[in-house]
Motif scaffolding. Structure first.
Motif, PDB file in Angstrom:
ATOM      1  N   MET A 144       0.828  -1.199   0.000  1.00 36.69           N
ATOM      2  CA  MET A 144       0.000   0.000   0.000  1.00 36.69           C
ATOM      3  C   MET A 144       0.870   1.258   0.000  1.00 36.69           C
ATOM      4  O   MET A 144       0.525   2.266  -0.662  1.00 36.69           O
ATOM      5  CB  MET A 144      -0.930  -0.009   1.215  1.00 36.69           C
ATOM      6  CG  MET A 144      -2.000  -1.076   1.142  1.00 36.69           C
ATOM      7  SD  MET A 144      -3.099  -1.046   2.570  1.00 36.69           S
ATOM      8  CE  MET A 144      -3.893   0.544   2.318  1.00 36.69           C
ATOM      9  N   ALA A 145       2.002   1.230   0.707  1.00 31.02           N
ATOM     10  CA  ALA A 145       2.907   2.383   0.706  1.00 31.02           C
ATOM     11  C   ALA A 145       3.492   2.606  -0.684  1.00 31.02           C
ATOM     12  O   ALA A 145       3.591   3.762  -1.182  1.00 31.02           O
ATOM     13  CB  ALA A 145       4.008   2.174   1.738  1.00 31.02           C
ATOM     14  N   THR A 196       3.597   5.692  -5.726  1.00 32.17           N
ATOM     15  CA  THR A 196       3.475   5.710  -7.187  1.00 32.17           C
ATOM     16  C   THR A 196       2.342   6.642  -7.614  1.00 32.17           C
ATOM     17  O   THR A 196       2.473   7.390  -8.605  1.00 32.17           O
ATOM     18  CB  THR A 196       3.218   4.291  -7.705  1.00 32.17           C
ATOM     19  OG1 THR A 196       4.285   3.432  -7.284  1.00 32.17           O
ATOM     20  CG2 THR A 196       3.118   4.276  -9.222  1.00 32.17           C
ATOM     21  N   GLU A 197       1.224   6.613  -6.913  1.00 27.60           N
ATOM     22  CA  GLU A 197       0.097   7.481  -7.275  1.00 27.60           C
ATOM     23  C   GLU A 197       0.480   8.945  -7.086  1.00 27.60           C
ATOM     24  O   GLU A 197       0.083   9.822  -7.900  1.00 27.60           O
ATOM     25  CB  GLU A 197      -1.116   7.122  -6.410  1.00 27.60           C
ATOM     26  CG  GLU A 197      -1.767   5.805  -6.807  1.00 27.60           C
ATOM     27  CD  GLU A 197      -2.947   5.471  -5.913  1.00 27.60           C
ATOM     28  OE1 GLU A 197      -3.075   6.127  -4.846  1.00 27.60           O
ATOM     29  OE2 GLU A 197      -3.741   4.571  -6.257  1.00 27.60           O
ATOM     30  N   THR A 241       4.902   5.132 -17.854  1.00 27.99           N
ATOM     31  CA  THR A 241       5.637   4.182 -16.993  1.00 27.99           C
ATOM     32  C   THR A 241       5.080   4.184 -15.579  1.00 27.99           C
ATOM     33  O   THR A 241       4.915   3.133 -14.940  1.00 27.99           O
ATOM     34  CB  THR A 241       7.122   4.547 -16.989  1.00 27.99           C
ATOM     35  OG1 THR A 241       7.636   4.490 -18.332  1.00 27.99           O
ATOM     36  CG2 THR A 241       7.909   3.582 -16.118  1.00 27.99           C
ATOM     37  N   LEU A 242       4.769   5.382 -15.072  1.00 30.10           N
ATOM     38  CA  LEU A 242       4.217   5.461 -13.711  1.00 30.10           C
ATOM     39  C   LEU A 242       2.821   4.835 -13.626  1.00 30.10           C
ATOM     40  O   LEU A 242       2.439   4.249 -12.606  1.00 30.10           O
ATOM     41  CB  LEU A 242       4.165   6.933 -13.258  1.00 30.10           C
ATOM     42  CG  LEU A 242       5.519   7.575 -12.945  1.00 30.10           C
ATOM     43  CD1 LEU A 242       5.354   9.059 -12.640  1.00 30.10           C
ATOM     44  CD2 LEU A 242       6.167   6.860 -11.755  1.00 30.10           C
ATOM     45  N   ARG A 243       2.055   5.002 -14.725  1.00 29.57           N
ATOM     46  CA  ARG A 243       0.727   4.372 -14.729  1.00 29.57           C
ATOM     47  C   ARG A 243       0.837   2.847 -14.675  1.00 29.57           C
ATOM     48  O   ARG A 243       0.101   2.168 -13.945  1.00 29.57           O
ATOM     49  CB  ARG A 243      -0.046   4.795 -15.977  1.00 29.57           C
ATOM     50  CG  ARG A 243      -0.531   6.242 -15.910  1.00 29.57           C
ATOM     51  CD  ARG A 243      -1.204   6.647 -17.204  1.00 29.57           C
ATOM     52  NE  ARG A 243      -1.721   8.028 -17.109  1.00 29.57           N
ATOM     53  CZ  ARG A 243      -2.236   8.699 -18.127  1.00 29.57           C
ATOM     54  NH1 ARG A 243      -2.307   8.102 -19.339  1.00 29.57           N
ATOM     55  NH2 ARG A 243      -2.682   9.942 -17.968  1.00 29.57           N
ATOM     56  N   ASN A 244       1.767   2.282 -15.447  1.00 28.62           N
ATOM     57  CA  ASN A 244       1.986   0.826 -15.391  1.00 28.62           C
ATOM     58  C   ASN A 244       2.476   0.387 -14.015  1.00 28.62           C
ATOM     59  O   ASN A 244       2.064  -0.657 -13.484  1.00 28.62           O
ATOM     60  CB  ASN A 244       2.996   0.416 -16.478  1.00 28.62           C
ATOM     61  CG  ASN A 244       2.436   0.607 -17.880  1.00 28.62           C
ATOM     62  OD1 ASN A 244       1.222   0.579 -18.083  1.00 28.62           O
ATOM     63  ND2 ASN A 244       3.321   0.833 -18.853  1.00 28.62           N
ATOM     64  N   GLN A 245       3.345   1.200 -13.432  1.00 24.76           N
ATOM     65  CA  GLN A 245       3.850   0.875 -12.095  1.00 24.76           C
ATOM     66  C   GLN A 245       2.727   0.952 -11.049  1.00 24.76           C
ATOM     67  O   GLN A 245       2.676   0.165 -10.105  1.00 24.76           O
ATOM     68  CB  GLN A 245       4.991   1.821 -11.733  1.00 24.76           C
ATOM     69  CG  GLN A 245       5.696   1.418 -10.441  1.00 24.76           C
ATOM     70  CD  GLN A 245       6.899   2.308 -10.155  1.00 24.76           C
ATOM     71  OE1 GLN A 245       7.222   3.223 -10.935  1.00 24.76           O
ATOM     72  NE2 GLN A 245       7.559   2.023  -9.035  1.00 24.76           N
ATOM     73  N   ARG A 246       1.801   1.927 -11.270  1.00 24.91           N
ATOM     74  CA  ARG A 246       0.674   2.020 -10.335  1.00 24.91           C
ATOM     75  C   ARG A 246      -0.199   0.777 -10.404  1.00 24.91           C
ATOM     76  O   ARG A 246      -0.637   0.228  -9.401  1.00 24.91           O
ATOM     77  CB  ARG A 246      -0.161   3.267 -10.683  1.00 24.91           C
ATOM     78  CG  ARG A 246      -1.355   3.467  -9.750  1.00 24.91           C
ATOM     79  CD  ARG A 246      -2.285   4.496 -10.322  1.00 24.91           C
ATOM     80  NE  ARG A 246      -2.834   4.038 -11.626  1.00 24.91           N
ATOM     81  CZ  ARG A 246      -3.616   4.804 -12.381  1.00 24.91           C
ATOM     82  NH1 ARG A 246      -3.955   6.024 -11.991  1.00 24.91           N
ATOM     83  NH2 ARG A 246      -4.060   4.339 -13.549  1.00 24.91           N
ATOM     84  N   ASP A 247      -0.474   0.333 -11.643  1.00 31.19           N
ATOM     85  CA  ASP A 247      -1.282  -0.887 -11.795  1.00 31.19           C
ATOM     86  C   ASP A 247      -0.579  -2.087 -11.179  1.00 31.19           C
ATOM     87  O   ASP A 247      -1.215  -2.961 -10.545  1.00 31.19           O
ATOM     88  CB  ASP A 247      -1.572  -1.147 -13.273  1.00 31.19           C
ATOM     89  CG  ASP A 247      -2.432  -0.027 -13.891  1.00 31.19           C
ATOM     90  OD1 ASP A 247      -3.121   0.683 -13.117  1.00 31.19           O
ATOM     91  OD2 ASP A 247      -2.420   0.117 -15.127  1.00 31.19           O
ATOM     92  N   VAL A 273      -0.995  -4.942  -3.970  1.00 29.43           N
ATOM     93  CA  VAL A 273      -1.871  -4.699  -2.804  1.00 29.43           C
ATOM     94  C   VAL A 273      -2.995  -5.736  -2.742  1.00 29.43           C
ATOM     95  O   VAL A 273      -3.310  -6.293  -1.688  1.00 29.43           O
ATOM     96  CB  VAL A 273      -2.443  -3.272  -2.868  1.00 29.43           C
ATOM     97  CG1 VAL A 273      -3.532  -3.090  -1.814  1.00 29.43           C
ATOM     98  CG2 VAL A 273      -1.334  -2.250  -2.647  1.00 29.43           C
ATOM     99  N   ASP A 274      -3.590  -6.009  -3.929  1.00 31.95           N
ATOM    100  CA  ASP A 274      -4.672  -7.009  -3.958  1.00 31.95           C
ATOM    101  C   ASP A 274      -4.151  -8.385  -3.529  1.00 31.95           C
ATOM    102  O   ASP A 274      -4.825  -9.126  -2.795  1.00 31.95           O
ATOM    103  CB  ASP A 274      -5.276  -7.078  -5.367  1.00 31.95           C
ATOM    104  CG  ASP A 274      -5.986  -5.786  -5.752  1.00 31.95           C
ATOM    105  OD1 ASP A 274      -6.349  -5.014  -4.824  1.00 31.95           O
ATOM    106  OD2 ASP A 274      -6.170  -5.538  -6.957  1.00 31.95           O
ATOM    107  N   ALA A 275      -2.957  -8.725  -4.007  1.00 28.40           N
ATOM    108  CA  ALA A 275      -2.386 -10.027  -3.635  1.00 28.40           C
ATOM    109  C   ALA A 275      -2.087 -10.085  -2.145  1.00 28.40           C
ATOM    110  O   ALA A 275      -2.330 -11.111  -1.484  1.00 28.40           O
ATOM    111  CB  ALA A 275      -1.118 -10.278  -4.449  1.00 28.40           C
TER     112      ALA A 275
END
Length: 410
Positions: free
Chosen positions: A146-147, A152-153, A177-183, A189-191
């Motif tokens: 989460m951190a 990244t966000e 690149t940041l958008r891909n890193q955010r995903d 986080v989901d995992a």
């Protein structure tokens, strides 16, 4: 014999006295063995009629029976399962109280099952402690993910703002690149959340269920072990108990012994009267009893219950129709008697065989009811002739030990 003797005193004897004293006939002359019937025909006829009537009245209104005993029920000492005896706690003819252990069967396999279940419980407790550590690790991984997602966000929002303002310090490639890193961080986080939920499910559901299963297995093994120790259900005496360690017992084929309850057959006797006495023997009827186990003693009894069916008439459904002509014994009326005075039958062991006589008592009717003269005299006669059976019972009580010891040779 007693009835005939009594009746002859008021029939044959007066006839003989009349013949000898009034008519002058002498014994051995006019009255001899060949002329006795003719000379004393009135006395003999009246004696026969009176004797038959007296016997009928006595035996109907004051019935007697030799079928008296104190039935008692025994408890068979058996195990719930077949097995080999490990330890015996009592000996034959020993008095035991309810709940006392009698013997214990071999429980090696059940002990092993209980030990296995106990070890499974300990293993599950260890897994529960390990799961607590796994949960802490999963919680830390979630916080870390989460951190990273938050970082990244923030970077992505800052670069998107600069691009929107037309700044040349940030390129579109960096934003993508940041958008891909955010995903990617969102997936992490989901995992992490899924891992934490799995650990919580393991702690809250899986391990408690496994522990409950192991506890149930342990309880079952312990219950089986407890059943392998046989206890006395009631206070009583152990009879025919020759069990030894190493013997094999079976609940169907090989019982261990018999337990006789301490109160079995005490102070309660069952008597079988002929069916002709059905209207005479009723609850409250006074009776007398004598037993070979307590010779020369007359025990006052009272009838407390009368069985409302005759045992000889019972049937059991089979593949064959019942023919009533095959029923040889007519059966008797079963009554239950108890002593009038407590303690009078304490010395009689259960199963004692006795004789009994019941007496019709019309005293209350004579005192309270308005009866005709003939009926009043008849009821008096009925009550009075009961002394004949009472005397007969006492005579049998006197002769019973001699008949048993001298004439039968027991």
């Amino acid at each position: 014999m007693l009835e005939l003797t009594i009746c002859s005193l008021i029939t044959i004897l007066p006839d003989y006295l009349f013949r000898s004293r009034v008519q002058g006939r002498k014994w051995g002359a006019e009255i001899n063995f060949f002329t006795m019937w003719y000379e004393l025909r009135w006395g003999i006829t009246m004696c026969a009629m009176l004797t038959i009537s007296l016997i009928t009245v006595v035996f109907y209104f004051h019935p007697s029976t030799s079928n008296v005993t104190s039935f008692f029920r025994t408890l068979t000492i058996v195990s719930t399962t077949a097995g080999r005896v490990e330890e015996v706690f009592v000996r034959n003819n020993q008095f035991v109280e309810a709940g006392a252990p009698l013997f214990r069967m071999d429980s090696s396999s059940e002990d092993a099952a209980a030990e296995t279940a106990q070890r499974q419980i300990e293993e599950i407790d260890a897994q529960l402690q390990l799961a607590q550590s796994e949960r802490a690790a999963a919680t830390g991984a979630l916080e870390q993910a989460m951190a990273a997602l938050t970082q990244t966000e923030d970077d992505l929002n800052r670069r998107e703002t600069l691009i929107a303002e037309g700044s040349s310090a940030v390129t579109q490639r960096e934003v993508d690149t940041l958008r891909n890193q955010r995903d990617q961080n969102q997936g992490a986080v989901d995992a992490a959340e899924a891992d934490l939920e799995a650990v919580d499910t393991k702690i809250d559901v899986l391990l408690p269920a496994q522990r409950a299963t192991a506890e149930a297995a342990l309880a079952q093994a312990q219950a089986t072990i407890e059943k392998l120790t046989i206890y006395a259900g009631v206070d009583g005496t152990v009879e025919q108990f020759t069990l030894r360690p190493g013997d094999v017992v079976n609940p169907i084929l090989r019982p261990a012994g018999i337990l006789v309850p301490s109160d079995a057959g005490r102070g309660r006797f069952q008597a079988g009267f002929d069916q002709v006495a059905t209207q005479v023997v009723q609850p409250g009827t006074v009776a007398e009893m004598t037993c070979i186990g307590k010779p020369f003693t007359i025990i006052p009894m009272v009838i407390t219950e009368v069985q409302d069916v005759i045992a000889a008439g019972q049937i059991r459904p089979t593949d064959e129709l019942i023919d009533t002509s095959r029923r040889r014994a007519p059966g008797t009326v079963t009554v239950f008697m108890e002593p009038i005075y407590k303690g009078t039958t304490d010395l009689l062991p259960p199963g004692s065989r006795c004789l009994a006589t019941a007496y019709t008592n019309n005293h209350d009717r004579l005192e309270t009811e308005e009866l005709s003269t003939l009926k009043f005299i008849g009821l008096h006669v009925v009550d009075t002739v009961g002394v004949v059976h009472a005397a007969g019972l006492r005579l049998r009580a006197l002769l019973m030990p001699f008949n048993l010891l001298v004439f039968t040779g027991h």
